[in-house]
Every structure is written in C-alpha cells, then in structure tokens.
Write an enzyme that holds these catalytic residues in place. Structure first.
Site, short mmCIF file in Angstrom:
data_model
loop_
_atom_site.label_atom_id
_atom_site.label_comp_id
_atom_site.label_asym_id
_atom_site.label_seq_id
_atom_site.Cartn_x
_atom_site.Cartn_y
_atom_site.Cartn_z
N CYS A 101 2.00 -16.70 14.42
CA CYS A 101 1.41 -15.41 14.49
C CYS A 101 2.71 -14.93 15.04
O CYS A 101 3.43 -15.22 15.85
CB CYS A 101 0.47 -15.24 16.08
SG CYS A 101 0.48 -13.87 16.48
N CYS A 124 3.18 -13.72 18.53
CA CYS A 124 2.99 -14.54 19.84
C CYS A 124 4.13 -15.54 19.48
O CYS A 124 4.80 -15.43 21.49
CB CYS A 124 1.75 -16.29 19.43
SG CYS A 124 0.08 -15.77 19.21
N HIS A 154 -3.08 -14.66 22.94
CA HIS A 154 -2.96 -14.21 21.40
C HIS A 154 -5.19 -14.64 21.30
O HIS A 154 -6.33 -15.00 21.90
CB HIS A 154 -3.51 -15.46 19.96
CG HIS A 154 -3.85 -14.94 19.44
ND1 HIS A 154 -2.85 -14.29 17.50
CD2 HIS A 154 -4.64 -15.42 18.27
CE1 HIS A 154 -3.41 -14.39 17.04
NE2 HIS A 154 -4.36 -14.80 17.00
N ASN A 209 -5.71 -0.88 14.90
CA ASN A 209 -6.19 -1.25 13.45
C ASN A 209 -6.81 -2.36 13.70
O ASN A 209 -6.53 -3.14 14.11
CB ASN A 209 -5.07 -1.10 12.48
CG ASN A 209 -5.04 0.17 12.85
OD1 ASN A 209 -5.13 1.46 12.55
ND2 ASN A 209 -2.79 0.31 12.30
N HIS A 243 -2.74 -9.96 15.56
CA HIS A 243 -2.79 -9.93 17.37
C HIS A 243 -2.81 -9.26 17.89
O HIS A 243 -2.46 -7.97 17.43
CB HIS A 243 -1.58 -10.91 17.63
CG HIS A 243 -1.39 -11.43 19.08
ND1 HIS A 243 -0.74 -12.18 19.45
CD2 HIS A 243 -0.96 -10.42 19.81
CE1 HIS A 243 -0.28 -12.45 20.46
NE2 HIS A 243 -0.77 -10.63 20.80
N HIS A 281 -2.87 -5.11 18.89
CA HIS A 281 -1.92 -4.54 19.76
C HIS A 281 -2.86 -3.48 19.84
O HIS A 281 -3.38 -3.12 19.31
CB HIS A 281 -0.73 -4.85 18.85
CG HIS A 281 -0.72 -5.10 17.41
ND1 HIS A 281 -1.32 -5.57 16.42
CD2 HIS A 281 -0.78 -3.67 16.57
CE1 HIS A 281 -1.22 -5.12 15.05
NE2 HIS A 281 -1.68 -4.32 15.36
P1 AMP Z 1 -0.78 -3.02 12.28
O1 AMP Z 1 -1.18 -2.68 10.88
O2 AMP Z 1 -1.82 -2.68 12.89
O3 AMP Z 1 -1.14 -4.46 12.25
O4 AMP Z 1 0.02 -2.96 12.67
C1 AMP Z 1 1.11 -4.35 12.82
C2 AMP Z 1 2.30 -3.04 13.07
O5 AMP Z 1 3.88 -4.27 13.34
C3 AMP Z 1 3.28 -2.70 11.78
O6 AMP Z 1 3.50 -0.73 12.66
C4 AMP Z 1 4.56 -3.03 12.09
O7 AMP Z 1 5.60 -2.11 11.46
C5 AMP Z 1 4.95 -4.11 12.84
N1 AMP Z 1 6.22 -4.79 12.92
C6 AMP Z 1 5.26 -5.66 12.07
N2 AMP Z 1 6.37 -7.05 12.69
C7 AMP Z 1 7.57 -6.61 13.37
C8 AMP Z 1 7.97 -7.03 14.07
N3 AMP Z 1 8.77 -8.11 14.57
N4 AMP Z 1 8.81 -6.13 15.49
C9 AMP Z 1 8.12 -5.06 15.60
N5 AMP Z 1 7.47 -4.44 14.64
C10 AMP Z 1 6.66 -5.71 14.24
ZN ZN Z 2 -0.27 -14.29 18.19
#
Ligand code: AMP
Ligand code: ZN
Length: 107
Positions: A4, A7, A46, A86, A97, A99
């Site tokens: 993940c 994580c 997680h 989401n 994970h 958020h």
């Molecule tokens: P979701 O579509 O709600 O799962 O959003 C996932 C978010 O994670 C997206 O807005 C991505 O731009 C962001 N994301 C993915 N990888 C990273 C990372 N390494 N650092 C910061 N943000 C990330």
């Molecule tokens: Zn995780």
C-alpha cells in the site's frame, strides 16, 4: 499492508510533503493537486476505505474529522474548504487506504 503506497508514506519509506503528523494520522500534499491547496489526511493504521471502517475506528475517524478544519486553517483555507472521501471503485477511489481530501484556495 505491504503493497500500500499510503502505508509506505506513513512509514516514511516513500517521501511525502507532510503538513501535519501525530501518532495516529498523517497529512501530506497530493502529488497531483486538483486545487491550489490539495491535502490528503490518512490514518497511519491501514484500512481500505470508509466502507471497511469498523467500530474500533470510531474514535480515530472522529479525531481525523476534528483535525481537518485545523489543518485547513493552517494551510490558509480560512474562507472554507472542500472535503472528499472517495469510497470504492464506483466512488472514484484509486488508493485503497482510507484518505480524506482537503481542497481549497487560500484567501
Ligand atoms: P483517490 O482517487 O481518492 O483514491 O485519491 C488518491 C489520491 O492520491 C490522488 O489524488 C493522487 O493524486 C494521490 N496520490 C497518489 N500517490 C501519491 C503520492 N505518492 N503522494 C501524494 N499523493 C498521491
Ligand atoms: Zn495502507
């Protein structure tokens, strides 16, 4: 969960632009910002999504929700902000994970 990405960010195995951290949660800048300020608040422990939250997560989720406006204000979002969670593929979730997106334009 070893595979993940969030994580790995929580464990500092992958760098992030962190704006807030305590023992239970971490907030960092989204790598592909959809707003002038776009932050992600994650629990360090997680679980996949809001649909996977259990009674044991109740206090943590409450703390995260109460932390959101403090983080938003510290980021300059004093005129308001948007939060998005989401959930599931149909909800547009890409990283499984939990958020909270915190987005807005500093006033
Ligand atoms: P979701 O579509 O709600 O799962 O959003 C996932 C978010 O994670 C997206 O807005 C991505 O731009 C962001 N994301 C993915 N990888 C990273 C990372 N390494 N650092 C910061 N943000 C990330
Ligand atoms: Zn995780």
């Amino acid at each position: 969960m070893t595979d993940c990405i969030f994580c790995k960010i929580a464990a500092k195995d992958i760098p992030s632009d962190t704006v807030y951290e305590d023992g239970e949660m971490l907030c960092f800048k989204d790598i592909r910002p959809a707003a002038p300020v776009h932050l992600l608040l994650i629990p360090k422990a997680h679980f996949d999504s809001l649909a996977h939250a259990k009674a044991e997560h109740e206090a943590l989720l409450g703390k995260m929700m109460l932390k959101v406006p403090q983080i938003a204000e510290a980021a300059g979002l004093t005129n308001g902000f948007k939060t998005v969670i989401n959930t599931g593929k149909g909800g547009g979730q890409e990283v499984f994970h939990l958020h909270i997106h915190i987005m807005g334009t500093p006033s």
